[in-house]
Design a protein around this motif. Structure first.
Motif, PDB file in Angstrom:
ATOM      1  N   GLY A  89       7.868 -38.466  16.921  1.00 55.94           N
ATOM      2  CA  GLY A  89       7.287 -38.213  15.603  1.00 55.94           C
ATOM      3  C   GLY A  89       6.408 -39.354  15.126  1.00 55.94           C
ATOM      4  N   LEU A  90       6.849 -40.589  15.345  1.00 58.14           N
ATOM      5  CA  LEU A  90       6.029 -41.743  14.981  1.00 58.14           C
ATOM      6  C   LEU A  90       4.777 -41.832  15.843  1.00 58.14           C
ATOM      7  CD1 LEU A  90       8.721 -44.523  14.385  1.00 58.14           C
ATOM      8  CD2 LEU A  90       7.225 -43.465  12.674  1.00 58.14           C
ATOM      9  N   CYS A  91       4.918 -41.495  17.123  1.00 57.60           N
ATOM     10  CA  CYS A  91       3.765 -41.576  18.029  1.00 57.60           C
ATOM     11  C   CYS A  91       2.642 -40.650  17.595  1.00 57.60           C
ATOM     12  CB  CYS A  91       4.199 -41.240  19.462  1.00 57.60           C
ATOM     13  SG  CYS A  91       5.105 -42.556  20.299  1.00 57.60           S
ATOM     14  N   VAL A  92       2.974 -39.401  17.247  1.00 57.08           N
ATOM     15  CA  VAL A  92       1.894 -38.482  16.866  1.00 57.08           C
ATOM     16  C   VAL A  92       1.261 -38.899  15.542  1.00 57.08           C
ATOM     17  CG1 VAL A  92       2.766 -36.520  18.193  1.00 57.08           C
ATOM     18  CG2 VAL A  92       3.557 -36.852  15.844  1.00 57.08           C
ATOM     19  N   TYR A  93       2.037 -39.539  14.665  1.00 61.05           N
ATOM     20  CA  TYR A  93       1.446 -40.031  13.414  1.00 61.05           C
ATOM     21  C   TYR A  93       0.482 -41.178  13.706  1.00 61.05           C
ATOM     22  CZ  TYR A  93       0.914 -42.121   8.818  1.00 61.05           C
ATOM     23  OH  TYR A  93       0.380 -42.638   7.670  1.00 61.05           O
ATOM     24  N   VAL A  94       0.930 -42.154  14.485  1.00 64.98           N
ATOM     25  CA  VAL A  94       0.084 -43.308  14.794  1.00 64.98           C
ATOM     26  C   VAL A  94      -1.161 -42.873  15.564  1.00 64.98           C
ATOM     27  CG1 VAL A  94      -0.020 -45.466  16.108  1.00 64.98           C
ATOM     28  CG2 VAL A  94       2.008 -44.933  14.743  1.00 64.98           C
ATOM     29  N   ALA A  95      -0.970 -42.007  16.571  1.00 67.71           N
ATOM     30  CA  ALA A  95      -2.118 -41.548  17.358  1.00 67.71           C
ATOM     31  C   ALA A  95      -3.080 -40.741  16.493  1.00 67.71           C
ATOM     32  CB  ALA A  95      -1.631 -40.711  18.540  1.00 67.71           C
ATOM     33  N   GLY A  96      -2.542 -39.896  15.620  1.00 69.79           N
ATOM     34  CA  GLY A  96      -3.407 -39.108  14.752  1.00 69.79           C
ATOM     35  C   GLY A  96      -4.254 -39.973  13.843  1.00 69.79           C
ATOM     36  N   ARG A  97      -3.645 -40.992  13.251  1.00 71.98           N
ATOM     37  CA  ARG A  97      -4.396 -41.891  12.378  1.00 71.98           C
ATOM     38  C   ARG A  97      -5.454 -42.662  13.179  1.00 71.98           C
ATOM     39  NH1 ARG A  97      -5.810 -42.240   8.428  1.00 71.98           N
ATOM     40  NH2 ARG A  97      -5.160 -44.180   7.439  1.00 71.98           N
ATOM     41  N   PHE A 132      10.568 -35.965  28.047  1.00 68.98           N
ATOM     42  CA  PHE A 132       9.216 -35.541  28.408  1.00 68.98           C
ATOM     43  C   PHE A 132       8.340 -35.413  27.167  1.00 68.98           C
ATOM     44  CE2 PHE A 132       6.080 -32.172  29.508  1.00 68.98           C
ATOM     45  CZ  PHE A 132       5.397 -32.869  30.498  1.00 68.98           C
ATOM     46  N   SER A 133       8.874 -34.802  26.101  1.00 74.44           N
ATOM     47  CA  SER A 133       8.096 -34.686  24.865  1.00 74.44           C
ATOM     48  C   SER A 133       7.695 -36.053  24.333  1.00 74.44           C
ATOM     49  CB  SER A 133       8.896 -33.928  23.801  1.00 74.44           C
ATOM     50  OG  SER A 133       9.107 -32.587  24.181  1.00 74.44           O
ATOM     51  N   PHE A 134       8.602 -37.023  24.451  1.00 78.33           N
ATOM     52  CA  PHE A 134       8.271 -38.376  23.985  1.00 78.33           C
ATOM     53  C   PHE A 134       7.090 -38.938  24.767  1.00 78.33           C
ATOM     54  CE2 PHE A 134       8.647 -42.933  24.825  1.00 78.33           C
ATOM     55  CZ  PHE A 134       8.459 -43.431  23.542  1.00 78.33           C
ATOM     56  N   PHE A 135       7.124 -38.836  26.099  1.00 72.71           N
ATOM     57  CA  PHE A 135       6.029 -39.403  26.896  1.00 72.71           C
ATOM     58  C   PHE A 135       4.731 -38.627  26.703  1.00 72.71           C
ATOM     59  CE2 PHE A 135       9.513 -41.432  29.334  1.00 72.71           C
ATOM     60  CZ  PHE A 135       9.035 -42.736  29.277  1.00 72.71           C
ATOM     61  N   VAL A 136       4.816 -37.320  26.473  1.00 75.66           N
ATOM     62  CA  VAL A 136       3.619 -36.539  26.154  1.00 75.66           C
ATOM     63  C   VAL A 136       2.925 -37.113  24.922  1.00 75.66           C
ATOM     64  CG1 VAL A 136       2.875 -34.308  25.219  1.00 75.66           C
ATOM     65  CG2 VAL A 136       4.299 -34.381  27.262  1.00 75.66           C
ATOM     66  N   CYS A 137       3.709 -37.446  23.903  1.00 75.55           N
ATOM     67  CA  CYS A 137       3.146 -37.989  22.656  1.00 75.55           C
ATOM     68  C   CYS A 137       2.794 -39.477  22.787  1.00 75.55           C
ATOM     69  CB  CYS A 137       4.130 -37.788  21.508  1.00 75.55           C
ATOM     70  SG  CYS A 137       4.520 -36.052  21.161  1.00 75.55           S
ATOM     71  N   ALA A 138       3.662 -40.239  23.454  1.00 75.29           N
ATOM     72  CA  ALA A 138       3.433 -41.684  23.565  1.00 75.29           C
ATOM     73  C   ALA A 138       2.182 -42.000  24.368  1.00 75.29           C
ATOM     74  CB  ALA A 138       4.654 -42.349  24.210  1.00 75.29           C
ATOM     75  N   THR A 139       1.854 -41.191  25.379  1.00 65.06           N
ATOM     76  CA  THR A 139       0.665 -41.440  26.185  1.00 65.06           C
ATOM     77  C   THR A 139      -0.606 -41.377  25.349  1.00 65.06           C
ATOM     78  OG1 THR A 139       1.791 -40.514  28.121  1.00 65.06           O
ATOM     79  CG2 THR A 139      -0.595 -40.681  28.242  1.00 65.06           C
ATOM     80  N   LEU A 140      -0.570 -40.604  24.271  1.00 62.95           N
ATOM     81  CA  LEU A 140      -1.762 -40.472  23.431  1.00 62.95           C
ATOM     82  C   LEU A 140      -1.997 -41.696  22.546  1.00 62.95           C
ATOM     83  CD1 LEU A 140      -1.332 -36.757  22.291  1.00 62.95           C
ATOM     84  CD2 LEU A 140      -3.115 -37.659  23.803  1.00 62.95           C
ATOM     85  N   VAL A 141      -0.957 -42.500  22.292  1.00 60.69           N
ATOM     86  CA  VAL A 141      -1.107 -43.632  21.373  1.00 60.69           C
ATOM     87  C   VAL A 141      -2.097 -44.667  21.905  1.00 60.69           C
ATOM     88  CG1 VAL A 141       0.086 -45.539  20.230  1.00 60.69           C
ATOM     89  CG2 VAL A 141       1.151 -43.279  20.311  1.00 60.69           C
ATOM     90  N   PRO A 142      -1.944 -45.207  23.118  1.00 61.73           N
ATOM     91  CA  PRO A 142      -2.940 -46.177  23.585  1.00 61.73           C
ATOM     92  C   PRO A 142      -4.332 -45.568  23.753  1.00 61.73           C
ATOM     93  CG  PRO A 142      -1.380 -45.630  25.335  1.00 61.73           C
ATOM     94  CD  PRO A 142      -0.832 -45.051  24.086  1.00 61.73           C
ATOM     95  N   VAL A 143      -4.409 -44.289  24.110  1.00 55.27           N
ATOM     96  CA  VAL A 143      -5.724 -43.649  24.210  1.00 55.27           C
ATOM     97  C   VAL A 143      -6.394 -43.613  22.839  1.00 55.27           C
ATOM     98  CG1 VAL A 143      -6.921 -41.485  24.766  1.00 55.27           C
ATOM     99  CG2 VAL A 143      -5.022 -42.258  26.200  1.00 55.27           C
ATOM    100  N   ALA A 144      -5.615 -43.254  21.816  1.00 54.22           N
ATOM    101  CA  ALA A 144      -6.176 -43.195  20.464  1.00 54.22           C
ATOM    102  C   ALA A 144      -6.577 -44.579  19.977  1.00 54.22           C
ATOM    103  CB  ALA A 144      -5.150 -42.570  19.507  1.00 54.22           C
TER     104      ALA A 144
END
Length: 481
Positions: A89-97, A132-144
């Motif tokens: 949940g935190l990952c998608v917030y950080v990546a979204g911002r 798996f859901s965590f890594f799906v979301c966490a991978t987007l954080v450094p990309v973002a």
């Protein structure tokens, strides 16, 4: 905090998500053990058994082994999975911002990952969905973070490498993430800020970091099983997909595979799972011990499946198309024959989720407890009342029309946006669709496969909702102007 009320809402969402997980943990300890897949994952989580079960990639068994090294209490492993759910949940917030979502819009994907009842329910079982859901979301954080214009090229290079590492971890849990890893590398070369040389360097860093770890996984698997495969039996899943329509009069089966030709009339054929696991399938035979074992090597099954798809491409697309409808209507019949419908197919949300506790699969739970008790401390088992949580899960389940609304918003975002936000929305939509559609192409529909893509799909939908709201606001202001 007075000036950032969105952060107050985010903190409230985190507290509510933690409360939901604590509620489930108190009512049902140490976790859901009634699903048959649990036995294979736990069996593979000991060094001498890492590759014994040919259906299971090594990532989740390694996660179980690492969690058990920290604490032998099974409740600790389940709680760790719940912590990863909060982390997603935190990952998608950080990546979204970081991708450019507004402060309030970024709360939408966070709320989905923190409060979605199906996600919390799946985290409580010994299954791959939580990590798996965590890594799906966490991978987007450094990309973002790498997509921010102010990033230094060297920092962007490091962030891209980190994304490759996290993506490789996702691949080790579920190989379906491999095309997502390739998608991220291509997007980095196209969409990251900077000159072409800088973008290509970041893409190469992402691909190299991910590729080295994915390659190491394959080398290890080959050394243990003599197969270049994440899970040597994964190729049987494609046979289940094509067995619904394969007609050996329409193509020439490769040498040594004629015995895989289904003989049941297509009108009476069950779904993919039946053709992978039951003795009624040409792929399955019963050995002297009474166990079901494959009647063909993985290579033979894969060759036969490819020949069927190439020989009957329209039939393949027809079967896949019917299964894709189930993303919106899980009860849509894969086989139009009312006497068959979805027998042997991937599970609808309710059926799978309510089988997890073992209430309707007591035999599977007893079998799983046998292997679990050998490796874990399972003192303090409690089987409480799940009725209230089941009602919550049904109310918050994002399938059917609710899932379709998210998809429409996600697809509406790129045409309505420009620049950096448009590129981010394109990535997130493609990322979610790959995770959702690829399992249907090569395996079957299953709510568990669909649910793990909700994080990136909700992020793309948030971009769409924000763009639609901005367009409506501009039109309302136009007459005054």
């Amino acid at each position: 905090m007075r000036h950032r009320r969105d952060l107050i809402v985010l903190a409230a969402l985190l507290a509510a998500g933690a409360g939901l997980r604590l509620w489930l943990t108190i009512e049902w300890r140490p976790g859901f053990l009634g699903f048959p897949d649990t036995y294979g994952y736990v069996s593979n989580s000991v060094p001498e058994g890492y590759f014994v079960d040919g259906l299971r990639p090594i990532g989740y068994p390694l996660f179980l082994a690492g969690a058990r090294a920290l604490s032998p209490d099974l409740s600790a492993t389940v709680l760790l999975q719940h912590l990863l759910g909060l982390g997603a949940g935190l990952c998608v917030y950080v990546a979204g911002r970081a991708f450019g979502l507004g402060r309030w819009a970024a709360l939408l994907p966070a709320a989905v990952m923190l409060l979605h009842g199906s996600g919390v329910w799946l985290e409580h079982g010994l299954l791959t969905e939580g990590p798996f859901s965590f890594f799906v979301c966490a991978t987007l954080v450094p990309v973002a973070l790498a997509s921010r214009p102010e990033r230094e090229p060297r920092t962007r290079l490091g962030l891209a490498g980190l994304a490759g590492v996290l993506g490789a971890a996702a691949v080790s849990i579920r190989p379906v993430f491999l095309p997502c890893l390739a998608l991220l590398a291509v997007w980095a070369a196209w969409a990251l800020p900077g000159e072409l040389r800088s973008r290509l360097g970041a893409a190469a860093a992402l691909a190299a970091a991910g590729g080295v770890l994915v390659g190491a996984n394959l080398v290890w698997a080959h050394a243990e099983t003599d197969e270049w495969s994440f899970a040597r039996h994964e190729r049987y899943a494609l046979y289940g997909r094509i067995a619904q329509f394969a007609d050996c009069r329409e193509f020439d089966p490769p040498e040594g595979t004629a015995h895989l030709c289904p003989t049941t009339p297509e009108r009476w054929r069950w779904g993919p799972r039946a053709y992978v696991f039951t003795p009624a399938s040409p792929l399955v035979r019963v050995n002297a011990r009474g166990a079901n074992v494959p009647a063909a090597t993985p290579g033979q099954a894969a060759a036969f499946s490819r020949a069927a798809i190439l020989g009957q491409p329209l039939d393949y697309l027809r079967v896949v198309g019917r299964d894709l409808v189930r993303l919106v209507d899980p009860d849509f019949p894969l086989n139009p024959n009312p006497a068959v419908t979805n027998k042997g197919s991937g599970g609808q949300p309710g059926r799978y989720l309510y089988n997890l506790p073992g209430v309707t699969t007591a035999e599977a739970e007893r079998a799983n407890l046998g292997i679990v008790a050998e490796l874990y401390d399972t003192d303090g088992i409690k089987r409480g009342d799940l009725g209230a949580f089941q009602s919550y899960e049904r109310a918050t389940r994002l399938n059917g029309i609710k899932w379709l609304v998210l998809l429409v918003l996600a697809l509406a975002a790129p045409p309505l946006l420009r620049g950096r936000e448009r590129r981010a929305a394109l990535l997130l939509s493609a990322y979610a669709l790959v995770l959702t559609v690829f399992p249907v192409l090569f395996h079957s529909y299953d709510w568990r496969f669909q649910a793990v893509a909700l994080g990136p799909l909700a992020m793309a939908a948030a971009f769409g909702a924000e763009a639609v709201a901005a367009r409506v606001a501009r039109r309302r202001q136009a007459p005054q102007g």
